[in-house]
Design a protein around this motif. Structure first.
Motif, PDB file in Angstrom:
ATOM      1  N   PHE A 105      37.040  -1.415  55.946  1.00  0.00           N
ATOM      2  CA  PHE A 105      37.121  -0.087  56.546  1.00  0.00           C
ATOM      3  C   PHE A 105      35.739   0.314  57.041  1.00  0.00           C
ATOM      4  O   PHE A 105      34.730  -0.003  56.420  1.00  0.00           O
ATOM      5  CB  PHE A 105      37.614   0.936  55.516  1.00  0.00           C
ATOM      6  N   THR A 106      35.707   1.018  58.159  1.00  0.00           N
ATOM      7  CA  THR A 106      34.446   1.512  58.706  1.00  0.00           C
ATOM      8  C   THR A 106      34.508   3.025  58.791  1.00  0.00           C
ATOM      9  O   THR A 106      35.506   3.589  59.222  1.00  0.00           O
ATOM     10  CB  THR A 106      34.203   0.917  60.110  1.00  0.00           C
ATOM     11  N   CYS A 152      29.395  -3.617  50.919  1.00  0.00           N
ATOM     12  CA  CYS A 152      29.168  -2.635  51.975  1.00  0.00           C
ATOM     13  C   CYS A 152      28.114  -3.151  52.941  1.00  0.00           C
ATOM     14  O   CYS A 152      27.170  -3.821  52.529  1.00  0.00           O
ATOM     15  CB  CYS A 152      28.658  -1.318  51.388  1.00  0.00           C
ATOM     16  N   VAL A 153      28.283  -2.811  54.191  1.00  0.00           N
ATOM     17  CA  VAL A 153      27.263  -3.063  55.202  1.00  0.00           C
ATOM     18  C   VAL A 153      26.880  -1.694  55.749  1.00  0.00           C
ATOM     19  O   VAL A 153      27.739  -0.951  56.232  1.00  0.00           O
ATOM     20  CB  VAL A 153      27.781  -3.979  56.333  1.00  0.00           C
ATOM     21  N   HIS A 209      26.101  -5.374  47.610  1.00  0.00           N
ATOM     22  CA  HIS A 209      27.175  -5.658  46.678  1.00  0.00           C
ATOM     23  C   HIS A 209      26.995  -4.609  45.590  1.00  0.00           C
ATOM     24  O   HIS A 209      25.952  -4.575  44.927  1.00  0.00           O
ATOM     25  CB  HIS A 209      27.045  -7.059  46.086  1.00  0.00           C
ATOM     26  N   CYS A 210      27.967  -3.731  45.411  1.00  0.00           N
ATOM     27  CA  CYS A 210      27.772  -2.634  44.473  1.00  0.00           C
ATOM     28  C   CYS A 210      29.115  -2.213  43.859  1.00  0.00           C
ATOM     29  O   CYS A 210      30.159  -2.756  44.198  1.00  0.00           O
ATOM     30  CB  CYS A 210      27.117  -1.447  45.165  1.00  0.00           C
ATOM     31  N   GLN A 211      29.019  -1.241  42.985  1.00  0.00           N
ATOM     32  CA  GLN A 211      30.224  -0.708  42.356  1.00  0.00           C
ATOM     33  C   GLN A 211      30.555   0.621  42.995  1.00  0.00           C
ATOM     34  O   GLN A 211      29.672   1.426  43.272  1.00  0.00           O
ATOM     35  CB  GLN A 211      29.996  -0.515  40.859  1.00  0.00           C
ATOM     36  N   ILE A 241      33.090  -1.090  54.461  1.00  0.00           N
ATOM     37  CA  ILE A 241      33.333  -1.292  53.038  1.00  0.00           C
ATOM     38  C   ILE A 241      34.597  -2.123  52.840  1.00  0.00           C
ATOM     39  O   ILE A 241      35.594  -1.937  53.547  1.00  0.00           O
ATOM     40  CB  ILE A 241      33.425   0.064  52.289  1.00  0.00           C
ATOM     41  N   ALA A 242      34.509  -3.064  51.894  1.00  0.00           N
ATOM     42  CA  ALA A 242      35.648  -3.923  51.559  1.00  0.00           C
ATOM     43  C   ALA A 242      35.522  -4.326  50.094  1.00  0.00           C
ATOM     44  O   ALA A 242      34.437  -4.276  49.513  1.00  0.00           O
ATOM     45  CB  ALA A 242      35.664  -5.166  52.448  1.00  0.00           C
TER      46      ALA A 242
END
Length: 159
Positions: A4-5, A40-41, A49-51, A84-85
Motif C-alpha cells: 500500500f502507498t 516500509c519504503v 524493516h520495523c514493527q 508499506i507491506a
C-alpha cells in the motif's frame, strides 16, 4: 500480501520521537496474527524493516529512528510517502553480508543462531549491521558466533 502507498505527515511526540500514523484499514491488511513486522519504503529511498505499533490514542504507527530522520532530511510535519507491506523476509531485517557469510560457513553457529527467538536474531543483525566498516562487521559476526557456540544466548553477553 499487498503493498500500500500513502502520504502522511511525520509527527513528533512530546519526548521527541518521530512517527507516521498508518490508517487502520491498511494496517489490518499488512499485519498477521503471527507478526506485526512490516517493510516500509519512505520517500522512495529509505527501506525500513520495523514493527507496526498500536497506540490507543493514535492507532497504528511506525516509528522513525533518528538516523532515518536525518538521512531523509525531514522535519516534524513533513509529508512522507510510505509504501508499506507485510515483511515476509527470513529475519524481517536486512542481513549484513558479513554475518551471512559467517552463518554460511559455520554450521554449528548457524544452528545456534536459528534456535534464537526472532527478536534476538534481529537484535544481532542490527548490531552487526551498525558497524561502519567491513572489518567491524566481520569482527562482530565472528564474536557473536563464538559466544553462541559457547552457550551464551543473552543479548548482553553476546554483544
Amino acid at each position: 500480501m499487498s503493498t500500500f502507498t500513502l502520504t502522511a505527515p511525520l509527527e513528533k511526540t512530546t519526548n521527541g520521537y518521530h512517527f507516521i500514523v498508518i490508517p487502520e484499514d491498511i494496517a489490518q491488511q499488512v499485519i498477521t496474527k503471527e507478526s506485526k513486522r512490516v517493510r516500509c519504503v519512505l520517500n522512495d529511498e529509505t527501506v525500513m524493516h520495523c514493527q507496526l505499533n498500536f497506540s490507543p490514542a493514535l492507532g497504528y504507527k511506525i516509528n522513525i529512528s533518528k538516523r532515518q530522520f536525518k538521512t531523509l532530511g525531514l522535519v516534524a510535519g513533513s509529508e512522507v510517502q510510505v509504501q508499506i507491506a507485510h515483511d515476509d523476509s527470513t529475519y524481517q531485517a536486512p542481513m549484513p553480508e558479513e554475518l551471512q557469510e559467517v552463518l554460511d560457513t559455520d554450521p554449528e553457529g548457524f544452528q545456534r543462531f536459528e534456535a534464537l527467538s526472532p527478536g534476538k536474531q534481529r537484535s544481532i543483525i542490527f548490531r552487526v549491521a551498525a558497524g561502519k566498516s567491513i572489518d567491524t562487521r566481520i569482527n562482530r559476526s565472528l564474536k557473536v558466533m563464538e559466544k553462541l557456540k559457547m552457550g551464551f544466548t543473552d543479548l548482553k553477553q553476546l554483544m
